[in-house]
Design a protein around this motif. Structure first.
Motif, PDB file in Angstrom:
ATOM      1  N   ASN A  72      26.668  10.339  -1.367  1.00  0.00           N
ATOM      2  CA  ASN A  72      28.368  11.292  -0.321  1.00  0.00           C
ATOM      3  C   ASN A  72      28.498  11.957  -1.617  1.00  0.00           C
ATOM      4  N   ALA A  73      29.174  12.065  -2.595  1.00  0.00           N
ATOM      5  CA  ALA A  73      29.467  12.675  -2.929  1.00  0.00           C
ATOM      6  C   ALA A  73      28.902  13.770  -2.971  1.00  0.00           C
ATOM      7  N   LYS A  74      27.560  14.274  -3.333  1.00  0.00           N
ATOM      8  CA  LYS A  74      26.479  14.975  -3.230  1.00  0.00           C
ATOM      9  C   LYS A  74      26.259  15.789  -2.244  1.00  0.00           C
ATOM     10  N   ASN A  75      26.818  14.960  -1.083  1.00  0.00           N
ATOM     11  CA  ASN A  75      25.708  15.272   0.087  1.00  0.00           C
ATOM     12  C   ASN A  75      23.820  15.169  -0.150  1.00  0.00           C
ATOM     13  N   THR A  76      23.636  14.440  -1.054  1.00  0.00           N
ATOM     14  CA  THR A  76      22.482  14.367  -0.553  1.00  0.00           C
ATOM     15  C   THR A  76      21.707  12.684  -0.236  1.00  0.00           C
ATOM     16  N   VAL A  77      20.412  13.237  -0.236  1.00  0.00           N
ATOM     17  CA  VAL A  77      19.405  12.164   0.516  1.00  0.00           C
ATOM     18  C   VAL A  77      18.188  11.860  -0.545  1.00  0.00           C
ATOM     19  N   TYR A  78      18.306  10.921  -0.396  1.00  0.00           N
ATOM     20  CA  TYR A  78      17.064  10.754  -2.274  1.00  0.00           C
ATOM     21  C   TYR A  78      15.895   9.932  -0.811  1.00  0.00           C
ATOM     22  N   LEU A  79      14.290  10.641  -1.069  1.00  0.00           N
ATOM     23  CA  LEU A  79      13.854   8.844  -0.844  1.00  0.00           C
ATOM     24  C   LEU A  79      12.777   8.877  -2.043  1.00  0.00           C
ATOM     25  N   GLN A  80      12.505   7.693  -2.323  1.00  0.00           N
ATOM     26  CA  GLN A  80      11.847   7.228  -3.706  1.00  0.00           C
ATOM     27  C   GLN A  80      10.070   6.140  -3.056  1.00  0.00           C
ATOM     28  N   MET A  81       8.834   7.066  -3.244  1.00  0.00           N
ATOM     29  CA  MET A  81       8.122   6.686  -2.773  1.00  0.00           C
ATOM     30  C   MET A  81       7.520   6.151  -3.375  1.00  0.00           C
ATOM     31  N   ASN A  82       7.003   4.830  -3.363  1.00  0.00           N
ATOM     32  CA  ASN A  82       5.943   4.375  -4.802  1.00  0.00           C
ATOM     33  C   ASN A  82       4.747   3.841  -3.953  1.00  0.00           C
ATOM     34  N   SER A  83       3.418   3.351  -4.343  1.00  0.00           N
ATOM     35  CA  SER A  83       2.457   3.422  -4.208  1.00  0.00           C
ATOM     36  C   SER A  83       1.986   3.833  -2.965  1.00  0.00           C
ATOM     37  N   LEU A  84       1.558   4.841  -3.197  1.00  0.00           N
ATOM     38  CA  LEU A  84       1.580   5.996  -2.253  1.00  0.00           C
ATOM     39  C   LEU A  84       0.142   5.859  -1.899  1.00  0.00           C
ATOM     40  N   LYS A  85      -0.182   6.082  -0.516  1.00  0.00           N
ATOM     41  CA  LYS A  85      -1.541   6.076  -0.365  1.00  0.00           C
ATOM     42  C   LYS A  85      -1.789   7.456   0.162  1.00  0.00           C
ATOM     43  N   PRO A  86      -3.711   7.725   0.459  1.00  0.00           N
ATOM     44  CA  PRO A  86      -3.777   9.018   1.709  1.00  0.00           C
ATOM     45  C   PRO A  86      -3.232   9.499   2.262  1.00  0.00           C
ATOM     46  N   GLU A  87      -3.043   8.406   3.139  1.00  0.00           N
ATOM     47  CA  GLU A  87      -2.488   8.397   4.357  1.00  0.00           C
ATOM     48  C   GLU A  87      -0.855   8.521   4.249  1.00  0.00           C
ATOM     49  N   ASP A  88      -0.074   8.470   3.510  1.00  0.00           N
ATOM     50  CA  ASP A  88       1.320   9.155   3.426  1.00  0.00           C
ATOM     51  C   ASP A  88       1.099  10.514   3.534  1.00  0.00           C
ATOM     52  N   THR A  89      -0.034  11.689   3.308  1.00  0.00           N
ATOM     53  CA  THR A  89      -0.200  13.087   2.694  1.00  0.00           C
ATOM     54  C   THR A  89       0.481  12.951   4.465  1.00  0.00           C
ATOM     55  N   ALA A  90       1.689  14.577   4.287  1.00  0.00           N
ATOM     56  CA  ALA A  90       2.036  14.829   4.944  1.00  0.00           C
ATOM     57  C   ALA A  90       3.038  16.058   4.401  1.00  0.00           C
ATOM     58  N   VAL A  91       4.572  16.464   5.716  1.00  0.00           N
ATOM     59  CA  VAL A  91       4.666  17.303   4.831  1.00  0.00           C
ATOM     60  C   VAL A  91       5.919  16.610   5.448  1.00  0.00           C
ATOM     61  N   TYR A  92       7.255  16.196   4.906  1.00  0.00           N
ATOM     62  CA  TYR A  92       8.215  15.743   4.571  1.00  0.00           C
ATOM     63  C   TYR A  92       9.486  16.714   4.816  1.00  0.00           C
ATOM     64  N   TYR A  93      10.197  16.135   5.429  1.00  0.00           N
ATOM     65  CA  TYR A  93      11.320  17.205   6.641  1.00  0.00           C
ATOM     66  C   TYR A  93      12.622  15.646   6.242  1.00  0.00           C
ATOM     67  N   CYS A  94      13.755  16.059   5.926  1.00  0.00           N
ATOM     68  CA  CYS A  94      15.336  16.907   5.869  1.00  0.00           C
ATOM     69  C   CYS A  94      16.058  16.587   6.967  1.00  0.00           C
ATOM     70  N   LYS A  95      16.311  15.690   7.539  1.00  0.00           N
ATOM     71  CA  LYS A  95      16.936  15.837   8.841  1.00  0.00           C
ATOM     72  C   LYS A  95      18.502  14.648   8.799  1.00  0.00           C
TER      73      LYS A  95
END
Length: 118
Positions: A72-95
């Motif tokens: 919150n201090a940096k107004n930043t959100v993270y997404l840690q993605m592990n064990s990625l699979k081919p079906e995770d392929t996409a454009v990822y959007y922050c909202k």
């Protein structure tokens, strides 16, 4: 007005990891939800994970592999993605959903490509 800037996407092999970041700037209120959505080619945009008020929600398809966190201090959100699979392929959007005192407003980032090779 709020601006969201994502970073961290790229190409990774199946089983690998990536960490996405989304930094928010501009007129940010105290009440807001931040999250990640993704859109694969030919598919509808889907919600991946959200965080608000210390509560997080993660889609079943990524549960146990993806983790959302927020600074919150940096107004930043993270997404840690592990064990990625081919079906995770996409454009990822922050909202960001932000309460302006009258109604909720939605803001989107420009998107970052994540490609997982098999």
């Amino acid at each position: 007005q709020v601006r969201l800037v994502e970073s961290g996407g790229g190409l990774v092999q199946s089983g690998g990891s990536l960490r996405l970041s989304c930094a928010a700037s501009g007129s940010i209120s105290d009440i807001y939800v931040m999250g990640w959505h993704r859109q694969a080619p030919g598919k509808q945009r889907e919600e991946v994970a959200t965080t608000a008020g210390g509560t997080t929600n993660v889609a079943e398809s990524v549960k146990g592999r993806f983790t959302i966190s927020r600074d919150n201090a940096k107004n930043t959100v993270y997404l840690q993605m592990n064990s990625l699979k081919p079906e995770d392929t996409a454009v990822y959007y922050c909202k960001m959903n932000q309460w302006n005192g009258v109604r909720w407003l939605d803001y989107w980032g420009q998107g970052t490509q994540v490609t997982v090779s098999s």
